[in-house]
Design a protein around this motif. Structure first.
Motif, short mmCIF file in Angstrom:
data_model
loop_
_atom_site.label_atom_id
_atom_site.label_comp_id
_atom_site.label_asym_id
_atom_site.label_seq_id
_atom_site.Cartn_x
_atom_site.Cartn_y
_atom_site.Cartn_z
N LYS A 1 0.83 -1.21 0.00
CA LYS A 1 0.00 0.00 0.00
C LYS A 1 0.86 1.26 0.00
N LEU A 2 1.94 1.25 0.76
CA LEU A 2 2.84 2.40 0.78
C LEU A 2 3.51 2.60 -0.58
N ASP A 3 3.86 1.51 -1.23
CA ASP A 3 4.49 1.58 -2.54
C ASP A 3 3.55 2.20 -3.57
N TYR A 4 2.33 1.69 -3.65
CA TYR A 4 1.36 2.22 -4.61
C TYR A 4 0.98 3.67 -4.28
N SER A 5 0.80 3.97 -3.00
CA SER A 5 0.41 5.33 -2.61
C SER A 5 1.51 6.34 -2.93
N SER A 6 2.75 5.98 -2.68
CA SER A 6 3.83 6.92 -2.97
C SER A 6 4.01 7.12 -4.47
N ALA A 7 3.77 6.06 -5.25
CA ALA A 7 3.87 6.21 -6.71
C ALA A 7 2.79 7.14 -7.24
N VAL A 8 1.57 6.99 -6.75
CA VAL A 8 0.47 7.87 -7.19
C VAL A 8 0.73 9.30 -6.75
N ALA A 9 1.20 9.49 -5.52
CA ALA A 9 1.48 10.84 -5.03
C ALA A 9 2.58 11.50 -5.86
N GLN A 10 3.62 10.75 -6.20
CA GLN A 10 4.71 11.29 -7.01
C GLN A 10 4.22 11.68 -8.41
N LEU A 11 3.41 10.84 -9.02
CA LEU A 11 2.87 11.16 -10.34
C LEU A 11 1.97 12.39 -10.30
N GLY A 12 1.14 12.49 -9.27
CA GLY A 12 0.26 13.65 -9.13
C GLY A 12 1.04 14.94 -8.94
N TYR A 13 2.06 14.89 -8.09
CA TYR A 13 2.90 16.06 -7.86
C TYR A 13 3.64 16.47 -9.14
N SER A 14 4.15 15.49 -9.86
CA SER A 14 4.86 15.77 -11.11
C SER A 14 3.92 16.38 -12.15
N LEU A 15 2.68 15.87 -12.20
CA LEU A 15 1.70 16.42 -13.14
C LEU A 15 1.37 17.87 -12.81
N ILE A 16 1.20 18.17 -11.53
CA ILE A 16 0.91 19.55 -11.12
C ILE A 16 2.06 20.47 -11.52
N LEU A 17 3.29 20.09 -11.20
CA LEU A 17 4.44 20.93 -11.55
C LEU A 17 4.59 21.10 -13.05
N THR A 18 4.36 20.03 -13.80
CA THR A 18 4.47 20.10 -15.25
C THR A 18 3.45 21.07 -15.83
N LEU A 19 2.22 21.01 -15.35
CA LEU A 19 1.19 21.91 -15.85
C LEU A 19 1.47 23.36 -15.47
N LEU A 20 1.92 23.58 -14.23
CA LEU A 20 2.20 24.94 -13.79
C LEU A 20 3.35 25.55 -14.59
N ARG A 21 4.37 24.77 -14.87
CA ARG A 21 5.51 25.29 -15.63
C ARG A 21 5.21 25.42 -17.11
N THR A 22 4.43 24.48 -17.66
CA THR A 22 4.09 24.53 -19.08
C THR A 22 3.25 25.76 -19.40
N PHE A 23 2.25 26.01 -18.56
CA PHE A 23 1.36 27.14 -18.80
C PHE A 23 1.81 28.42 -18.10
N ASN A 24 2.97 28.40 -17.47
CA ASN A 24 3.59 29.56 -16.84
C ASN A 24 2.63 30.28 -15.89
N VAL A 25 2.07 29.51 -14.97
CA VAL A 25 1.10 30.06 -14.02
C VAL A 25 1.86 30.70 -12.88
N LYS A 26 1.67 32.00 -12.71
CA LYS A 26 2.41 32.75 -11.69
C LYS A 26 1.57 33.11 -10.46
N ASP A 27 0.28 33.44 -10.66
CA ASP A 27 -0.53 33.91 -9.53
C ASP A 27 -1.07 32.74 -8.72
#
Length: 69
Positions: free
Chosen positions: A7-33
């Protein structure tokens, strides 16, 4: 593997993917505010949280594989 480590393995993998997706979208669309960041992050965080809860509180049955021959 024991149940806890699986459970810890799957949960950490999902959390890492979600965090990476958020950062990718914020940097791709240059969201500042701050409001824009929340608008991007909130739905993804909600999905990641519900997915982790689903993984941790429902039985993962590997014995019954549908359509297996």
């Amino acid at each position: 593997d024991i149940d806890l480590t699986e459970k810890l393995d799957y949960s950490s993998a999902v959390a890492q993917l979600g965090y990476s997706l958020i950062l990718t979208l914020l940097r791709t669309f240059n969201v500042k505010d701050e409001a824009g960041r929340v608008m991007f992050a909130a739905p993804i965080l909600a999905f990641v949280t519900t997915h982790i809860l689903y993984l941790n509180f429902y039985e993962l049955d590997y014995g019954k594989v549908p359509f297996a021959s």
